[in-house]
Design an enzyme around this catalytic site. Structure first.
Site, mmCIF file in Angstrom:
data_model
loop_
_atom_site.group_PDB
_atom_site.id
_atom_site.type_symbol
_atom_site.label_atom_id
_atom_site.label_comp_id
_atom_site.label_asym_id
_atom_site.label_seq_id
_atom_site.Cartn_x
_atom_site.Cartn_y
_atom_site.Cartn_z
ATOM 1 N N GLU B 47 -7.300 -6.690 -3.499
ATOM 2 C CA GLU B 47 -7.001 -5.257 -3.531
ATOM 3 C C GLU B 47 -6.962 -4.582 -2.163
ATOM 4 O O GLU B 47 -6.537 -3.448 -2.045
ATOM 5 C CB GLU B 47 -7.957 -4.522 -4.481
ATOM 6 C CG GLU B 47 -9.418 -4.524 -4.077
ATOM 7 C CD GLU B 47 -10.197 -5.688 -4.681
ATOM 8 O OE1 GLU B 47 -9.580 -6.730 -5.000
ATOM 9 O OE2 GLU B 47 -11.430 -5.563 -4.806
ATOM 10 N N ASN B 48 -7.400 -5.274 -1.118
ATOM 11 C CA ASN B 48 -7.261 -4.675 0.209
ATOM 12 C C ASN B 48 -5.819 -4.764 0.719
ATOM 13 O O ASN B 48 -5.496 -4.183 1.747
ATOM 14 C CB ASN B 48 -8.227 -5.317 1.214
ATOM 15 C CG ASN B 48 -8.030 -6.803 1.361
ATOM 16 O OD1 ASN B 48 -7.906 -7.521 0.371
ATOM 17 N ND2 ASN B 48 -7.968 -7.280 2.581
#
Lengths: 231, 218
Positions: B47-48
């Site tokens: 998710e980064n």
């Protein structure tokens, strides 16, 4: 329009006590380390800092924390920082923890002229306390408001004199949304090139969102969790 | 015998299907990537801001600009892409990711999950967990059935601050595979050599045991 400034001192010019700052980065990846170091030197304080994380004890935003320059942090994850935990538990530091996706979207909304939006994230948890709830498609959502900053300080890989930015790999993270949401956006880049050098097809952040751009003197680019495998 | 963390990861890996985009949380879920079944292709989202995450780099090839959501240095696979955090959570909230695997401190029989805060003790923040659990249709929780003191973490209702409500459908622990529906845990499989009685005794929430319960094949 030429947005280039010569020094990191000019980059933080106008930043005063008690202002709200957005700082790009995820962990220590893609943080504006030169500008942070300059803010430590400058000593202005009482900041509200909007940043996904709070750095580690001796790098990134951790340096501003050590120096007690931050009054409030708005973040999604603040582990790996003992000084942060100490200041928070003792009540010296105000902390607003918000889901990572909501944080990103609130910054984006701030820059995009959207005052608020509904999201399912955090419904039924303490994040939802005091927030309007509305049902869409049979599912409850909570109202989240846009975030703005007096200064947004972002870090890019390459930038040109017009303020156009290109990020590298996962160092992009929150930088593009924060660049949009600052009244004044300062971009710190590893490599500053003349306008016309970057391919317009490959620009991540168009220069309209950037007011100042400078090339950082040095980048330590510290790695938080060095993990490798053997050949 | 109860499974170790690797065993839990191996069992969860059997849930992967060809063509899925998958988000793996920190801890046991990360290990799932090591046991992708033969003949299927999945792509990992972190998710980064990366899709097509690969294994850890060889020593000397680490790149400070290329990390996963656990801040570990990684590599990318052929066909990978990078994007900003808003786009990343659009993938998650918009249900473009087919499976989310994450850890938990507690789950309840109604599908609530707690995994981000122990009041007065551990306050690290929720990171992307609340966005992930609020949106994903297919969430598998990887966790230990009870804590070190032997207290069940499979509960009637969570005691810790919630991460999400009514969102968990499947739990894989060191002892069992459980499905959550109709406000109860339904026992689907047990770890090799672990009895139904042992699972029953270590489950505080309602446990439905219907018919013969097979052993997991690891």
């Amino acid at each position: 329009m030429n947005k280039v400034i010569k020094t990191v001192t000019e980059a933080v010019h106008g930043i005063e006590d008690n202002m709200t700052l957005m700082l790009g980065g995820f962990g220590l990846c893609g943080i504006p380390e030169n500008a942070i170091a300059e803010l430590v030197k400058k000593g202005t304080s009482g900041f509200t800092c909007i940043s996904n994380n709070a750095g580690v004890d001796d790098f990134g935003l951790g340096l501003l924390l050590q120096n007690k320059q931050i009054k409030k942090m708005i973040s999604s994850y603040v582990g790996e920082n003992d000084e942060f935990e100490r200041q928070m538990l003792s009540g010296e530091l105000e902390v607003d923890l918000i889901p990572q996706g909501s944080l990103a979207e609130r910054c984006r909304a701030g820059g995009a002229g959207i005052p608020a939006f509904f999201t399912p994230a955090g419904y039924g948890t303490e994040v939802a306390e005091g927030k309007e709830v509305r049902e869409f498609n049979g599912k409850p959502h909570i109202l989240e408001k846009a975030l703005h900053a007096d200064y947004a300080i972002v870090k890019a890989w390459k930038g040109d004199t017009e303020g156009n930015l290109v990020y590298k790999a996962t160092a992009r993270n929150f930088n593009p949304m924060m660049a949009m949401a600052g009244k004044i956006t300062v971009a710190e880049v590893e490599e500053l090139v003349p306008a016309g050098t970057l391919d317009p097809n490959e620009i991540h952040t168009p220069g309209i969102f950037v007011q100042r751009i400078f090339q950082g003197d040095a980048f330590e680019k510290r790695i938080e969790q060095r993990t490798t495998r053997t050949k | 015998m109860a499974l170790d963390k690797t065993g839990i990861a191996k069992r969860i890996a059997q849930e992967l299907r060809d063509g899925w985009y998958v988000n793996l949380g920190i801890g046991i879920p990360t290990l799932v990537a090591n046991y992708i079944p033969e003949g299927i292709e999945v792509e990992f989202q972190s998710e980064n801001g990366v899709l097509g995450m690969g294994p850890f780099p060889f020593e000397g090839e680490e790149d400070a600009d290329l990390i996963n959501a656990g801040k570990q240095t990684i590599t990318t696979m052929k066909g990978a892409s990078f994007f900003d955090s808003a786009t990343s959570f659009a993938m998650i909230r918009g249900k473009h990711v087919q499976l989310t695997v994450l850890g938990a401190m507690e789950v309840s029989e109604s599908g609530d999950i707690s995994n981000w805060k122990i009041p007065g003790k551990m306050v690290k923040g929720m990171g992307g967990a609340m966005d992930l659990v609020a949106s994903a249709d297919n969430i598998i929780v990887a966790m230990m059935h009870s804590n070190r003191a032997g207290v069940s973490k499979i509960l009637k209702s969570c005691t810790l601050p919630l991460t999400g409500v009514g969102c968990v459908k499947k739990v894989v622990t060191d002892l069992a595979v459980l499905e959550i529906k109709d406000d109860a845990f339904h026992l689907l499989e047990r770890a090799p050599g672990v009895s139904v009685e042992e699972i029953q005794s270590k489950t505080e929430g309602s446990l439905i045991v219907a018919g013969y319960i097979p052993e997991m094949k690891i």
